[in-house]
Design a protein around this motif. Structure first.
Motif, PDB file in Angstrom:
ATOM      1  N   PRO A 160      25.108  88.084  -3.177  1.00 12.65           N
ATOM      2  CA  PRO A 160      26.388  87.390  -2.583  1.00 12.65           C
ATOM      3  C   PRO A 160      26.185  87.277  -1.094  1.00 12.65           C
ATOM      4  O   PRO A 160      26.831  87.793  -0.287  1.00 12.65           O
ATOM      5  CB  PRO A 160      27.274  88.704  -2.673  1.00 12.65           C
ATOM      6  CG  PRO A 160      26.415  89.908  -2.753  1.00 12.65           C
ATOM      7  CD  PRO A 160      25.286  89.440  -3.546  1.00 12.65           C
ATOM      8  N   ILE A 161      25.257  86.447  -1.041  1.00 16.28           N
ATOM      9  CA  ILE A 161      24.625  86.046   0.362  1.00 16.28           C
ATOM     10  C   ILE A 161      24.371  84.643   0.571  1.00 16.28           C
ATOM     11  O   ILE A 161      24.038  84.031  -0.179  1.00 16.28           O
ATOM     12  CB  ILE A 161      23.499  86.758   0.675  1.00 16.28           C
ATOM     13  CG1 ILE A 161      23.545  88.160   0.793  1.00 16.28           C
ATOM     14  CG2 ILE A 161      22.829  86.292   2.210  1.00 16.28           C
ATOM     15  CD1 ILE A 161      22.062  88.885   0.622  1.00 16.28           C
ATOM     16  N   PRO A 162      25.098  83.941   1.690  1.00 16.22           N
ATOM     17  CA  PRO A 162      25.090  82.474   1.882  1.00 16.22           C
ATOM     18  C   PRO A 162      23.452  82.165   1.859  1.00 16.22           C
ATOM     19  O   PRO A 162      22.489  82.879   2.392  1.00 16.22           O
ATOM     20  CB  PRO A 162      25.721  82.344   3.154  1.00 16.22           C
ATOM     21  CG  PRO A 162      26.388  83.429   3.570  1.00 16.22           C
ATOM     22  CD  PRO A 162      25.973  84.567   2.836  1.00 16.22           C
TER      23      PRO A 162
ATOM     24  N   GLU B 231      16.121  83.896  -5.626  1.00 14.18           N
ATOM     25  CA  GLU B 231      16.945  84.209  -4.691  1.00 14.18           C
ATOM     26  C   GLU B 231      16.608  84.625  -3.378  1.00 14.18           C
ATOM     27  O   GLU B 231      17.252  84.282  -2.161  1.00 14.18           O
ATOM     28  CB  GLU B 231      17.861  85.498  -5.117  1.00 14.18           C
ATOM     29  CG  GLU B 231      18.819  84.855  -6.323  1.00 14.18           C
ATOM     30  CD  GLU B 231      20.022  84.377  -5.726  1.00 14.18           C
ATOM     31  OE1 GLU B 231      20.905  84.838  -5.178  1.00 14.18           O
ATOM     32  OE2 GLU B 231      20.005  82.957  -5.765  1.00 14.18           O
ATOM     33  N   ILE B 232      15.595  85.187  -3.081  1.00 13.22           N
ATOM     34  CA  ILE B 232      15.027  85.474  -1.726  1.00 13.22           C
ATOM     35  C   ILE B 232      14.585  84.372  -1.157  1.00 13.22           C
ATOM     36  O   ILE B 232      15.080  84.216   0.312  1.00 13.22           O
ATOM     37  CB  ILE B 232      13.617  86.342  -1.914  1.00 13.22           C
ATOM     38  CG1 ILE B 232      14.037  87.725  -2.308  1.00 13.22           C
ATOM     39  CG2 ILE B 232      12.795  86.469  -0.528  1.00 13.22           C
ATOM     40  CD1 ILE B 232      12.934  88.479  -2.718  1.00 13.22           C
TER      41      ILE B 232
ATOM     42  N   ARG C  19      16.225  81.410  -1.496  1.00 11.13           N
ATOM     43  CA  ARG C  19      17.212  80.816  -1.004  1.00 11.13           C
ATOM     44  C   ARG C  19      18.151  81.254   0.366  1.00 11.13           C
ATOM     45  O   ARG C  19      18.382  80.632   1.238  1.00 11.13           O
ATOM     46  CB  ARG C  19      18.305  80.802  -2.342  1.00 11.13           C
ATOM     47  CG  ARG C  19      19.880  80.411  -2.045  1.00 11.13           C
ATOM     48  CD  ARG C  19      20.596  80.459  -3.052  1.00 11.13           C
ATOM     49  NE  ARG C  19      21.151  81.824  -3.020  1.00 11.13           N
ATOM     50  CZ  ARG C  19      22.056  82.265  -2.509  1.00 11.13           C
ATOM     51  NH1 ARG C  19      22.688  81.885  -1.484  1.00 11.13           N
ATOM     52  NH2 ARG C  19      22.245  83.690  -2.934  1.00 11.13           N
ATOM     53  N   VAL C  20      17.790  82.784   0.437  1.00 10.64           N
ATOM     54  CA  VAL C  20      18.740  83.391   1.565  1.00 10.64           C
ATOM     55  C   VAL C  20      17.748  83.229   2.748  1.00 10.64           C
ATOM     56  O   VAL C  20      18.170  83.790   3.707  1.00 10.64           O
ATOM     57  CB  VAL C  20      19.155  84.737   1.115  1.00 10.64           C
ATOM     58  CG1 VAL C  20      20.102  84.889   0.090  1.00 10.64           C
ATOM     59  CG2 VAL C  20      17.993  85.812   0.890  1.00 10.64           C
ATOM     60  N   LEU C  21      16.586  83.048   2.663  1.00 11.47           N
ATOM     61  CA  LEU C  21      15.636  83.155   3.809  1.00 11.47           C
ATOM     62  C   LEU C  21      15.736  81.602   4.700  1.00 11.47           C
ATOM     63  O   LEU C  21      15.696  80.773   3.834  1.00 11.47           O
ATOM     64  CB  LEU C  21      14.102  83.347   3.094  1.00 11.47           C
ATOM     65  CG  LEU C  21      12.886  83.508   4.167  1.00 11.47           C
ATOM     66  CD1 LEU C  21      13.165  84.868   5.105  1.00 11.47           C
ATOM     67  CD2 LEU C  21      11.703  83.692   3.492  1.00 11.47           C
ATOM     68  N   LYS C  22      15.526  81.881   5.728  1.00  6.66           N
ATOM     69  CA  LYS C  22      15.631  80.500   6.799  1.00  6.66           C
ATOM     70  C   LYS C  22      14.238  79.981   6.360  1.00  6.66           C
ATOM     71  O   LYS C  22      13.481  80.377   6.266  1.00  6.66           O
ATOM     72  CB  LYS C  22      15.915  80.811   8.227  1.00  6.66           C
ATOM     73  CG  LYS C  22      17.237  81.440   8.426  1.00  6.66           C
ATOM     74  CD  LYS C  22      17.225  81.905   9.852  1.00  6.66           C
ATOM     75  CE  LYS C  22      18.607  82.596  10.121  1.00  6.66           C
ATOM     76  NZ  LYS C  22      18.617  82.866  11.720  1.00  6.66           N
ATOM     77  N   PRO C  23      14.197  78.540   6.541  1.00  5.97           N
ATOM     78  CA  PRO C  23      12.966  77.744   6.682  1.00  5.97           C
ATOM     79  C   PRO C  23      12.065  78.310   7.717  1.00  5.97           C
ATOM     80  O   PRO C  23      12.516  78.605   8.909  1.00  5.97           O
ATOM     81  CB  PRO C  23      13.300  76.298   6.800  1.00  5.97           C
ATOM     82  CG  PRO C  23      14.825  76.091   6.400  1.00  5.97           C
ATOM     83  CD  PRO C  23      15.573  77.635   6.746  1.00  5.97           C
ATOM     84  N   GLY C  24      10.813  78.413   7.361  1.00  5.54           N
ATOM     85  CA  GLY C  24       9.731  79.121   8.239  1.00  5.54           C
ATOM     86  C   GLY C  24       9.772  80.496   8.131  1.00  5.54           C
ATOM     87  O   GLY C  24       9.029  81.345   8.809  1.00  5.54           O
ATOM     88  N   GLY C  25      10.936  81.094   7.591  1.00  6.04           N
ATOM     89  CA  GLY C  25      10.742  82.539   7.489  1.00  6.04           C
ATOM     90  C   GLY C  25       9.615  83.204   6.535  1.00  6.04           C
ATOM     91  O   GLY C  25       9.642  82.547   5.460  1.00  6.04           O
TER      92      GLY C  25
END
Length: 358
Positions: free
Chosen positions: A177-179, A204-205, A207-213
């Motif tokens: 439940p995370i954007p 899911e990881i 998806r919730v990770l910023k690009p480059g993360g």
């Protein structure tokens, strides 16, 4: 949750208070729910057990939630607040090795103050709190689907003065439940193995990770030495799965392929379990542990605890399911040691992957 577990107890010496105050009916129900997923006692002898694996995958969230309702107090009793293995360096205490193992992930992710980080499958928050400290106060959110453990996470964060740098979410890590693109970094310590399929949680990881993360993980896996056609190998691996709520262990190759399949770019990977001149085998944590708490994890300590619980169970002084949990974890410990000695299992396949910028 409170009806099952009773009053919140944070005292490290409070194991017997915690297990004796559990609600008998609900603890029995949790035990029955967990064991219903392992009803075929000769499953490991079958050349094809896929139908049983599929059944566990369908029930994975409920199965693992019941598992942690049963085992959390046992884990804290024997392990403290970090439920995982570590490289065991000679001359260092178990606690020092555990904290180094956790802090190593902060180093690999390059964490610093101001970063927003996610711990996937956070247990009662031991690794998470160490990474907050070792990173210089990055903010870390933990996600976990077990209400009892989440309550303990909040309580420990308050106890140790880390509430401003932590947060916790009760939720399914295969449906977070995370954007999208919320976190600068993600880590997991021997937890994503509970997913029905690794692709589900890794996706899911991503998806919730910023690009480059980046995502850094210690994963439980079978090694290249595992031969699925060898029934002695299957019995050990199945014992590890049953004793730790794992639908199906992936091999190290399958694990890395799963991470790649959802879009991750591999930065580094490798099994950190093999010993060198400075370390002893990881499974000495169970076979030849050191220190006072180590005695509780040792073969003698496990026998003592199980014998005492057998006596208490005889006179109905512990709820149904407590003795069975002790026996489950004893059997699991034996299988983990066997898997380590045979070289067919690792609890610390380390990989670091990155979400591409484009």
């Amino acid at each position: 949750m409170r009806e099952l577990h009773g009053d919140l107890v944070l005292d490290e010496a409070g194991f017997f208070k915690k297990v004796t105050q559990k609600n008998s009916r609900l603890n029995k129900k949790a035990a029955e729910n967990y064991y219903s997923n392992w009803a075929e006692r000769k499953e490991a002898d079958l050349a094809d057990n896929q139908v049983y694996v599929d059944g566990r995958r369908e029930q994975a969230q409920n199965m693992t939630n019941s598992f942690y309702d049963l085992v959390t107090d046992f884990y804290e009793y024997g392990w403290g607040q970090s439920f995982h293995f570590a490289r065991l360096f000679k001359g260092d205490s178990f606690e020092e090795n555990i904290k180094r193992h956790e802090a190593f992930l902060a180093l690999k992710l390059g964490l610093k103050k101001g970063n927003r980080v996610l711990d996937v499958g956070c247990g009662v928050g031991g690794p998470l709190r160490e990474i907050v400290k070792s990173s210089g106060y990055a903010h870390v959110t933990g996600i976990n689907n077990n209400a009892y453990q989440i309550e303990r996470c909040f309580a420990y964060a308050a106890k140790y003065g880390l509430s401003d740098y932590t947060d916790f979410i009760k939720g399914d890590f295969t449906k977070m439940p995370i954007p999208d693109e919320t976190f600068d970094g993600v880590f997991s310590v021997e937890a994503t193995v509970h997913a029905p399929r690794l692709e589900m949680v890794y996706g899911e990881i991503y998806r919730v990770l910023k690009p480059g993360g980046r995502f850094a993980c210690y994963e439980w896996c079978t090694t290249d030495k595992y031969d699925e056609k060898d029934v002695s190998h299957r019995r050990v691996i199945h014992g590890i799965e049953e004793g730790n709520s794992i639908s199906k262990l992936y091999s190290t190759k399958e694990c890395l392929a799963a991470a790649k399949s959802v879009g991750f770019k591999v930065i580094e990977e490798g099994d950190v379990a093999p010993i060198d001149s400075a370390t002893v085998p990881w499974y000495y944590t169970l076979k030849k542990p050191e220190g006072l708490r180590g005695m509780l994890r040792s073969p003698w300590g496990r026998f003592y605890t199980n014998s005492l619980l057998t006596f208490l169970n005889k006179f109905s002084l512990v709820p149904p399911g407590v003795l069975e949990t002790s026996q489950l974890l004893n059997d699991a410990a034996e299988m983990l040691v066997a898997g380590g000695e045979m070289g067919i299992f690792t609890p610390m396949y380390l990989f670091v992957v990155e979400k591409p910028l484009n």
